[in-house]
Each structure stands twice: as structure tokens, then as C-alpha cells.
Design a protein around this motif. Structure first.
Motif, PDB file in Angstrom:
ATOM      1  N   PHE A 121       0.840  -1.200   0.000  1.00 55.63           N
ATOM      2  CA  PHE A 121       0.000   0.000   0.000  1.00 55.63           C
ATOM      3  C   PHE A 121       0.882   1.260   0.000  1.00 55.63           C
ATOM      4  O   PHE A 121       0.698   2.161  -0.830  1.00 55.63           O
ATOM      5  CB  PHE A 121      -0.915  -0.031   1.230  1.00 55.63           C
ATOM      6  N   GLU A 122       1.840   1.308   0.923  1.00 57.53           N
ATOM      7  CA  GLU A 122       2.729   2.474   1.035  1.00 57.53           C
ATOM      8  C   GLU A 122       3.568   2.667  -0.221  1.00 57.53           C
ATOM      9  O   GLU A 122       3.732   3.791  -0.705  1.00 57.53           O
ATOM     10  CB  GLU A 122       3.657   2.340   2.258  1.00 57.53           C
ATOM     11  N   ASN A 126       3.364   5.896  -2.670  1.00 59.87           N
ATOM     12  CA  ASN A 126       4.539   6.723  -2.964  1.00 59.87           C
ATOM     13  C   ASN A 126       4.821   6.818  -4.459  1.00 59.87           C
ATOM     14  O   ASN A 126       5.281   7.848  -4.939  1.00 59.87           O
ATOM     15  CB  ASN A 126       5.769   6.202  -2.216  1.00 59.87           C
ATOM     16  N   ASN A 127       4.554   5.729  -5.184  1.00 60.00           N
ATOM     17  CA  ASN A 127       4.759   5.743  -6.638  1.00 60.00           C
ATOM     18  C   ASN A 127       3.745   6.635  -7.349  1.00 60.00           C
ATOM     19  O   ASN A 127       3.960   7.019  -8.493  1.00 60.00           O
ATOM     20  CB  ASN A 127       4.669   4.329  -7.214  1.00 60.00           C
ATOM     21  N   LEU A 128       2.642   6.927  -6.674  1.00 59.56           N
ATOM     22  CA  LEU A 128       1.581   7.736  -7.292  1.00 59.56           C
ATOM     23  C   LEU A 128       1.544   9.161  -6.725  1.00 59.56           C
ATOM     24  O   LEU A 128       0.520   9.827  -6.806  1.00 59.56           O
ATOM     25  CB  LEU A 128       0.222   7.058  -7.078  1.00 59.56           C
ATOM     26  N   LYS A 129       2.668   9.632  -6.190  1.00 60.21           N
ATOM     27  CA  LYS A 129       2.708  10.986  -5.601  1.00 60.21           C
ATOM     28  C   LYS A 129       2.276  12.054  -6.596  1.00 60.21           C
ATOM     29  O   LYS A 129       1.658  13.037  -6.229  1.00 60.21           O
ATOM     30  CB  LYS A 129       4.110  11.293  -5.087  1.00 60.21           C
ATOM     31  N   SER A 130       2.602  11.866  -7.869  1.00 59.84           N
ATOM     32  CA  SER A 130       2.280  12.870  -8.888  1.00 59.84           C
ATOM     33  C   SER A 130       0.786  12.890  -9.242  1.00 59.84           C
ATOM     34  O   SER A 130       0.302  13.851  -9.829  1.00 59.84           O
ATOM     35  CB  SER A 130       3.106  12.629 -10.150  1.00 59.84           C
ATOM     36  N   GLU A 131       0.079  11.816  -8.877  1.00 60.86           N
ATOM     37  CA  GLU A 131      -1.372  11.751  -9.148  1.00 60.86           C
ATOM     38  C   GLU A 131      -2.081  12.754  -8.245  1.00 60.86           C
ATOM     39  O   GLU A 131      -2.046  12.657  -7.038  1.00 60.86           O
ATOM     40  CB  GLU A 131      -1.882  10.321  -8.890  1.00 60.86           C
ATOM     41  N   ARG A 132      -2.729  13.732  -8.862  1.00 64.24           N
ATOM     42  CA  ARG A 132      -3.348  14.827  -8.102  1.00 64.24           C
ATOM     43  C   ARG A 132      -4.725  14.455  -7.555  1.00 64.24           C
ATOM     44  O   ARG A 132      -5.061  14.783  -6.431  1.00 64.24           O
ATOM     45  CB  ARG A 132      -3.462  16.078  -8.970  1.00 64.24           C
ATOM     46  N   GLU A 133      -5.492  13.781  -8.357  1.00 69.07           N
ATOM     47  CA  GLU A 133      -6.871  13.479  -7.974  1.00 69.07           C
ATOM     48  C   GLU A 133      -6.904  12.320  -6.984  1.00 69.07           C
ATOM     49  O   GLU A 133      -6.513  11.201  -7.302  1.00 69.07           O
ATOM     50  CB  GLU A 133      -7.668  13.128  -9.234  1.00 69.07           C
ATOM     51  N   SER A 134      -7.380  12.583  -5.768  1.00 67.32           N
ATOM     52  CA  SER A 134      -7.325  11.558  -4.719  1.00 67.32           C
ATOM     53  C   SER A 134      -8.209  10.358  -5.030  1.00 67.32           C
ATOM     54  O   SER A 134      -7.859   9.231  -4.690  1.00 67.32           O
ATOM     55  CB  SER A 134      -7.676  12.149  -3.357  1.00 67.32           C
ATOM     56  N   PHE A 135      -9.351  10.572  -5.694  1.00 63.16           N
ATOM     57  CA  PHE A 135     -10.226   9.450  -6.036  1.00 63.16           C
ATOM     58  C   PHE A 135      -9.525   8.492  -7.000  1.00 63.16           C
ATOM     59  O   PHE A 135      -9.563   7.280  -6.816  1.00 63.16           O
ATOM     60  CB  PHE A 135     -11.543   9.962  -6.655  1.00 63.16           C
ATOM     61  N   LYS A 136      -8.868   9.054  -8.013  1.00 61.66           N
ATOM     62  CA  LYS A 136      -8.132   8.235  -8.993  1.00 61.66           C
ATOM     63  C   LYS A 136      -6.980   7.496  -8.311  1.00 61.66           C
ATOM     64  O   LYS A 136      -6.720   6.333  -8.593  1.00 61.66           O
ATOM     65  CB  LYS A 136      -7.564   9.118 -10.109  1.00 61.66           C
ATOM     66  N   LYS A 137      -6.303   8.201  -7.419  1.00 58.90           N
ATOM     67  CA  LYS A 137      -5.163   7.622  -6.702  1.00 58.90           C
ATOM     68  C   LYS A 137      -5.624   6.425  -5.864  1.00 58.90           C
ATOM     69  O   LYS A 137      -5.021   5.351  -5.910  1.00 58.90           O
ATOM     70  CB  LYS A 137      -4.526   8.690  -5.817  1.00 58.90           C
ATOM     71  N   LYS A 138      -6.710   6.620  -5.112  1.00 60.04           N
ATOM     72  CA  LYS A 138      -7.250   5.536  -4.293  1.00 60.04           C
ATOM     73  C   LYS A 138      -7.669   4.350  -5.155  1.00 60.04           C
ATOM     74  O   LYS A 138      -7.424   3.194  -4.798  1.00 60.04           O
ATOM     75  CB  LYS A 138      -8.449   6.025  -3.472  1.00 60.04           C
ATOM     76  N   ALA A 139      -8.303   4.638  -6.296  1.00 64.15           N
ATOM     77  CA  ALA A 139      -8.764   3.567  -7.196  1.00 64.15           C
ATOM     78  C   ALA A 139      -7.573   2.776  -7.731  1.00 64.15           C
ATOM     79  O   ALA A 139      -7.621   1.543  -7.802  1.00 64.15           O
ATOM     80  CB  ALA A 139      -9.577   4.153  -8.342  1.00 64.15           C
TER      81      ALA A 139
END
Length: 160
Positions: A121-122, A126-139
Motif C-alpha cells: 500500500f505504502e 509513494n509511486n503515485l505521488k504525482s497523481e493529483r486526484e485523490s479518487f483516482k489515486k485511491k482507485a
């Protein structure tokens, strides 16, 4: 030393040579019955020879389904960080009994399981730090962990 070829162009071997080849195949890495059966099909054996070889492999402990399952579960969890769901699916593909699967899955330490899930999970987060949209990041994180074979309920707990 090349073996003689038969009418179909494939090599022919004696039963003892096939038995030795299959013993080496099993000794190289633990195999389940289904994998050995598939390998045996390559040799187009008569049923009697097929049975004789299987009995030999089992009696000489080259073929041990329980040992295979335990080794498979340990390896996929410790090396590949697979969750229980993915391990279960892969073992069912290999025609392993549910009883044997469930027994081997119990050997995964619950604390280690949750620690592995947390680490994955961590790492993904960390690999998705550049992903701005939290919903997309969580998905993306959720889909990654599901693909690794972890249960949706415990994945959901990570986001709480």
C-alpha cells in the motif's frame, strides 16, 4: 546420443528414460500432479506405463502434493507478495483440493500478511505521488492490491 525418431517425427524413449526425465522434472522444483500429468502427455504413454511412472514418482517422494502446495503458498507470498485470493485461484487452476489449499493458507502468519499488505500500500501510494486526484489515486492503489490477491475488506481498512 540422439534417440531414434518414430513415424510422427517425435523422439521415442523407454519407460525408464521417461521415468528418469520426470523424476528430474520434479526434483528441479516441487510439482503438483496436474503439472506432471501435463508433462506426461508429451510422451504419449500407454495407461499402464503412465500409472507405473506416477506410482514411482510418489513412492520415491518426487511427487508430493502437500509439499508442493505448502512450497507454492510460501513462495508466492514471500517472494511475489501475493494475497490469499490470488494464491487460491492459482492452486485451483492446478486442480489442488480445497482442503489442501485452505490448510496451507493457514500457515501464512496474519501479522506478516497485514504487514505485507501495508508495505505494498505504502509503496504504491509513494509511486503515485504525482497523481493529483485523490479518487483516482485511491482507485489505482485499490486495483493494484486487488490484482495482487488481497481481500477487498482489508484493503478498505487501509483507507480508513
Amino acid at each position: 546420443m540422439k534417440k531414434k525418431e518414430n513415424n510422427t517425427g517425435s523422439q521415442s524413449f523407454t519407460v525408464n528414460e521417461i521415468r528418469d526425465k520426470l523424476a528430474k522434472y520434479c526434483a528441479y522444483q516441487d510439482r503438483c500432479h496436474w503439472e506432471v500429468e501435463n508433462k506426461m502427455r508429451e510422451f504419449e504413454l500407454i495407461p499402464e506405463a503412465h500409472e507405473e511412472i506416477l506410482i514411482y514418482l510418489i513412492q520415491h517422494n518426487f511427487l508430493n502434493e502437500e509439499r508442493f502446495v505448502r512450497s507454492f503458498v510460501r513462495g508466492k507470498f514471500n517472494q511475489k507478495n501475493w494475497g490469499r485470493i490470488k494464491i487460491r485461484i492459482e492452486l485451483k487452476k492446478r486442480k489442488i483440493s480445497s482442503r489442501l489449499i485452505e490448510s496451507a493458507l493457514l500457515e501464512i502468519d496474519e501479522d506478516d500478511y497485514l504487514k505485507t499488505l501495508q508495505n505494498l500500500f505504502e509503496k504504491k501510494k509513494n509511486n503515485l505521488k504525482s497523481e493529483r486526484e485523490s479518487f483516482k489515486k485511491k482507485a489505482k492503489i485499490r486495483n493494484y492490491l486487488l490484482q495482487k490477491g488481497f481481500e477487498s475488506e482489508i484493503i478498505a481498512d487501509l483507507f480508513r
